[in-house]
Write an enzyme that holds these catalytic residues in place. Sequence first.
Site, PDB file in Angstrom:
ATOM      1  NE  ARG A  27      -3.708  -0.126   2.446  1.00 15.98           N
ATOM      2  CZ  ARG A  27      -4.929  -0.413   2.015  1.00 15.98           C
ATOM      3  NH1 ARG A  27      -5.214  -1.649   1.683  1.00 15.98           N
ATOM      4  NH2 ARG A  27      -5.840   0.496   1.913  1.00 15.98           N
ATOM      5  CG  ASN A 100      -4.910   4.877   4.195  1.00 19.27           C
ATOM      6  OD1 ASN A 100      -4.490   5.641   3.318  1.00 19.27           O
ATOM      7  ND2 ASN A 100      -5.648   3.822   3.914  1.00 19.27           N
ATOM      8  CD  GLU A 484      -3.902  -5.024 -17.364  1.00 22.52           C
ATOM      9  OE1 GLU A 484      -4.275  -3.855 -17.359  1.00 22.52           O
ATOM     10  OE2 GLU A 484      -3.414  -5.587 -16.364  1.00 22.52           O
ATOM     11  CE  LYS A 488      -0.354  -5.102 -14.785  1.00 22.82           C
ATOM     12  NZ  LYS A 488      -1.732  -5.048 -14.405  1.00 22.82           N
ATOM     13  CG  HIS A 507      -5.792   7.125 -37.891  1.00 21.92           C
ATOM     14  ND1 HIS A 507      -6.228   7.728 -39.041  1.00 21.92           N
ATOM     15  CD2 HIS A 507      -6.407   5.914 -37.855  1.00 21.92           C
ATOM     16  CE1 HIS A 507      -7.083   6.943 -39.665  1.00 21.92           C
ATOM     17  NE2 HIS A 507      -7.211   5.828 -38.963  1.00 21.92           N
ATOM     18  CE  LYS A 608      -3.176  -5.466  -5.455  1.00 21.04           C
ATOM     19  NZ  LYS A 608      -2.871  -5.402  -6.882  1.00 21.04           N
TER      20      LYS A 608
END
Length: 613
Positions: A27, A100, A484, A488, A507, A608
């Site tokens: 986190r 947090n 995706e 990654k 294009h 995350k």
Amino acid sequence: MCGIVGYVGTEDAVPVLLDGLKRLEYRGYDSAGIAVQTKDGLQWRKCVGRLTELEEALSKHRLQGRPGIGHTRWATHGEPSEINSHPHLDGQGRVAVVHNGIIENYQSLRDQLTAAGHHFLSATDTEVIPHLIEQELANGAADPEAAVRGALKKARGAYALGILFRDQPDTLYAARLGSPLIVGLGDNGYYIASDVPAVVKHIREVIYLNDGEMAVLTSEGVTVKTLDGETVAHTTHPVQMAPEAAERAGFETFMLKEIHEQPRVLRSLLEQHVNDAGQVQLPEVGFSDDYFQLLRRIMIVSCGTAYHAAMYGKFLLEHLTGLAVETDLGSEFRYRSPRIERDTLFVAVSQSGETADTLASLRLAREMKCKVCSICNVQGSTLVRESDSVVFTEAGPEIGVASTKAYTAQLLAFALFSIHVGRARGEITDAYAQELLEALAGVPDAIHYVLERADHIRAIADKHHDGPSALYLGRRFNYPTALEGALKNKEISYQHAEGYAAGEMKHGPIALINEYLPVICICTQTADEVYEKMISNIKEVEARHGRIIALATDGDKQVSTFAEDIIYVPAIREEFSPLVNVVALQLLAYYAAQARGTDIDKPRNLAKSVTVE
Ligand code: F6R
């Protein structure tokens, strides 16, 4: 985005906190710190950098005691530095706070407190909290709990908090508004954490705090209260997660483990949601067939990888349900003037169920009287609790910062949901639905096939990871796969990568192509209507001497005539090929990152669960 953990009970808090923080480091990992009630009073240690720095500091200057609170930080206000690390304290070292979230009115609170004589050390928003509590005590608050309540009533924004008072050696306060926080009940005490995996090995039951609630934890028990001091009857839920689910299980990284878990995750999701008669069962969706028949539109909103799942969901829902489907990014949707009405179903997609922009969009949709269905991986998350219905992705805890198994589970959830809605609306027949489900049943084995070829994918990554950039091309269902794959790659290997709809390349991005640029081309179907178009797009790359890496279906002879490298995947229906293709791209990114020597589970600057806007 920042992880917090706390413990009150019979054990030494320090190992509990360090272990919890290790599991929360995904986190944020800019700095870490703990505060503990020791026999010499409230003490704390904090360090800039990874948790290992804190562990090293603690090995030199030991702390022992209980209760305790800990924090791992993803910096928002103030650079990563020791002074900005949590815990933050009041002016007298009597109150220690981990936080947090973001206190949005911190500047005006800070100005008022400064005028009242408070002196601030850090550049953070958090530091106003212990000072506010100190001020409440100075103003005559009856006790520490009343001071916490008084302070929190003045704070605007989002918070999950753990608070210790020097003068209350057996009490831990926790509070939540808009940032995730759970209370865990175990044999040796009571815990708070940003998520269940942080303390899963200690607890049997969990309480999900609601926004605006606080908890008072002592070694005798837990009381949940409102900020007005009224006790709230809370529900405890049994912990369903096995402690091993939060371990690396022999893999070198969580990400690699999670990539390899995909066949099992998808197989079990299928087993759970397809009955013996070959029909989709989504009991938690709850809406009737009549509801789906009257529906006019679906609006899907999410962020990052989950947004790519949303794009896939749009293609599939349009294909199978006859509904108009729109997608948007959480961070954009809420700032435009979206036209959605009661006959629109709002679908929010999120692994964590805590992403601030997705949640804010959901709340906007609710204000517009839309029903909300969420596709989510975390039971008890805010997203789930604020939705009318849910499809759980059941992928288990995803700890690697880059999403992998949650993504393929989201794609499968969309496939099942699309078949369910298509049937309910009478747009597809039972026989066609069964044909689709039979094809889906082949996906876990097809992924397994790709995983078995990891060495070949590694060799390709080793060859191409060096360049400054890479281009990913796909069409139709595999256009989101291209996006995706590029995401990654850039997030874990730091090689710039761009995903593009292959037909759009001419294009603009075609200007980038030269003899050095790796171009990853997804052309896995041999019989569908976009295959030939995709081949033409690849020819355009070939003509400009781009280095073509093709993702192709086993047995395809054509691609070998122009591709420098080929990753073969088993034949699978085009609609479901993204579930398999993306696994090859996850591995390609993984091995590129390994070759470039990055920290794969904790890529720089990322966290995350993005609980700030
Ligand atoms: C990328 C990644 C992020 C998340 C995004 C949304 O690998 O993990 O892009 O997908 O931050 O997070 P959730 O799904 O938790 O809402």
